[in-house]
Scaffold this motif. Structure first.
Motif, short mmCIF file in Angstrom:
data_model
loop_
_atom_site.label_atom_id
_atom_site.label_comp_id
_atom_site.label_asym_id
_atom_site.label_seq_id
_atom_site.Cartn_x
_atom_site.Cartn_y
_atom_site.Cartn_z
N ARG A 45 -4.91 -18.03 3.37
CA ARG A 45 -3.96 -17.63 2.52
C ARG A 45 -4.40 -16.11 2.27
O ARG A 45 -5.48 -15.89 1.58
CB ARG A 45 -3.73 -18.33 1.28
N GLN A 46 -3.53 -15.08 2.08
CA GLN A 46 -3.87 -13.79 1.88
C GLN A 46 -2.61 -12.75 1.64
O GLN A 46 -1.59 -13.21 2.37
CB GLN A 46 -4.87 -13.07 2.84
N LEU A 47 -2.53 -12.00 0.65
CA LEU A 47 -1.62 -11.11 0.72
C LEU A 47 -2.15 -9.75 1.54
O LEU A 47 -3.16 -9.35 1.29
CB LEU A 47 -1.45 -10.39 -0.86
N VAL A 48 -1.32 -9.69 2.74
CA VAL A 48 -1.71 -8.69 3.74
C VAL A 48 -0.90 -7.57 3.47
O VAL A 48 0.25 -7.56 3.57
CB VAL A 48 -1.42 -9.21 5.08
N GLY A 49 -1.54 -6.30 3.48
CA GLY A 49 -0.84 -4.92 3.23
C GLY A 49 -1.09 -4.53 1.94
O GLY A 49 -1.68 -5.29 1.03
N ARG A 50 -0.88 -3.02 1.72
CA ARG A 50 -1.11 -2.32 0.43
C ARG A 50 0.17 -2.24 -0.19
O ARG A 50 -0.03 -2.27 -1.59
CB ARG A 50 -1.87 -1.10 0.75
N ARG A 51 1.21 -1.71 0.34
CA ARG A 51 2.23 -1.38 -0.51
C ARG A 51 3.33 -2.73 -0.74
O ARG A 51 3.64 -3.09 -1.79
CB ARG A 51 2.88 -0.19 0.24
N ALA A 52 3.85 -3.07 0.46
CA ALA A 52 4.60 -4.19 0.38
C ALA A 52 4.11 -5.38 1.14
O ALA A 52 4.05 -5.60 2.17
CB ALA A 52 5.98 -4.05 1.11
N ALA A 53 3.24 -5.96 0.24
CA ALA A 53 2.09 -7.11 1.06
C ALA A 53 2.89 -8.21 1.20
O ALA A 53 4.01 -8.72 0.72
CB ALA A 53 1.16 -7.26 -0.05
N LEU A 54 2.71 -8.82 2.51
CA LEU A 54 3.26 -10.03 2.71
C LEU A 54 2.35 -11.29 2.40
O LEU A 54 0.98 -11.11 2.42
CB LEU A 54 3.47 -10.38 4.16
N ASP A 55 3.00 -12.36 1.94
CA ASP A 55 2.02 -13.51 1.33
C ASP A 55 1.91 -14.18 2.86
O ASP A 55 2.73 -14.95 3.31
CB ASP A 55 2.62 -14.33 0.50
N PRO A 77 -10.33 2.12 1.17
CA PRO A 77 -10.75 2.03 0.13
C PRO A 77 -11.67 0.75 -0.23
O PRO A 77 -11.45 -0.27 0.55
CB PRO A 77 -9.48 1.93 -1.08
N PRO A 78 -12.55 0.67 -1.15
CA PRO A 78 -13.34 -0.64 -1.08
C PRO A 78 -12.53 -1.76 -1.42
O PRO A 78 -11.56 -1.89 -2.27
CB PRO A 78 -14.55 -0.26 -2.11
N ALA A 79 -12.84 -2.94 -0.72
CA ALA A 79 -11.87 -4.07 -1.29
C ALA A 79 -12.14 -4.49 -2.60
O ALA A 79 -13.17 -4.61 -3.17
CB ALA A 79 -12.03 -5.40 -0.11
N ALA A 80 -10.86 -4.91 -3.37
CA ALA A 80 -10.90 -5.54 -4.61
C ALA A 80 -11.75 -6.92 -4.74
O ALA A 80 -11.38 -7.58 -3.27
CB ALA A 80 -9.71 -5.48 -5.27
N ALA A 81 -12.03 -7.38 -5.51
CA ALA A 81 -12.79 -8.85 -5.77
C ALA A 81 -11.64 -9.73 -5.34
O ALA A 81 -10.35 -9.56 -5.89
CB ALA A 81 -13.13 -9.13 -6.98
N GLY A 82 -11.91 -10.50 -4.36
CA GLY A 82 -10.85 -11.68 -4.18
C GLY A 82 -9.58 -11.17 -3.13
O GLY A 82 -8.65 -11.69 -3.04
N SER A 83 -9.70 -10.10 -2.85
CA SER A 83 -8.57 -9.55 -1.96
C SER A 83 -8.49 -10.21 -0.67
O SER A 83 -7.58 -9.71 0.21
CB SER A 83 -8.78 -7.97 -1.77
N GLY A 84 -9.48 -10.73 -0.01
CA GLY A 84 -9.77 -11.23 1.34
C GLY A 84 -8.72 -12.64 1.47
O GLY A 84 -8.35 -13.41 0.46
N ALA A 85 -9.01 -13.32 2.49
CA ALA A 85 -8.32 -14.61 3.03
C ALA A 85 -9.10 -15.52 2.18
O ALA A 85 -10.36 -15.34 2.09
CB ALA A 85 -8.28 -14.56 4.41
N ARG A 86 -8.47 -16.59 1.56
CA ARG A 86 -9.15 -17.72 0.82
C ARG A 86 -8.76 -19.14 1.80
O ARG A 86 -7.47 -19.05 2.21
CB ARG A 86 -8.96 -17.83 -0.45
#
Length: 121
Positions: A26-36, A4-13
């Motif tokens: 820093r990024q939350l990786v994953g869709r359901r149980a994301a890892l910080d 699906p299209p990435a939400a704004a600010g969903s990539g690595a910063r």
């Protein structure tokens, strides 16, 4: 299956480690149980990142999207041939350990005007 299209600010910063000051991603990786995820900025080949990996230090596939860098699970081992994308590895901080949290100060302890077991009204 398409993503699906990435939400704004969903990539690595880009950020700095609060303890050692090193530049990190820093990024939350994953869709359901994301890892910080906090990863070192230095880009590695998939083989070099795999050599540095251990059970408590993972490596991530770093893809460039139109919104900027995006870390994804490094599942490149399932594909034949080397991964064409750079990889980054989890940050291992070398800074001083964080100071222990102090309990909240409530002032001086008060003694009760009655003996233990007696109720005051």
């Amino acid at each position: 299956m398409s993503r699906p299209p990435a939400a704004a600010g969903s990539g690595a910063r880009r950020a700095r480690c609060p303890r050692c000051g090193s530049p990190v991603l820093r990024q939350l990786v994953g869709r359901r149980a994301a890892l910080d995820v906090t990863a070192d900025v230095g880009e590695l080949t998939a083989a070099a990142a795999e050599a540095l990996r251990h059970p408590n230090r993972l490596h991530w596939c770093l893809r460039q999207t139109r919104d900027g860098p995006d870390m994804r699970w490094a599942d490149c081992r399932r594909r034949p041939g080397p991964c064409p994308h750079p990889h980054v590895i989890d940050h291992e901080c070398t800074g001083p350990p964080p100071a222990p949290a102090r309990p909240a100060s409530r002032g001086r302890a008060r003694s009760t005007p009655v003996s233990d077991g007696q109720l005051t009204l």
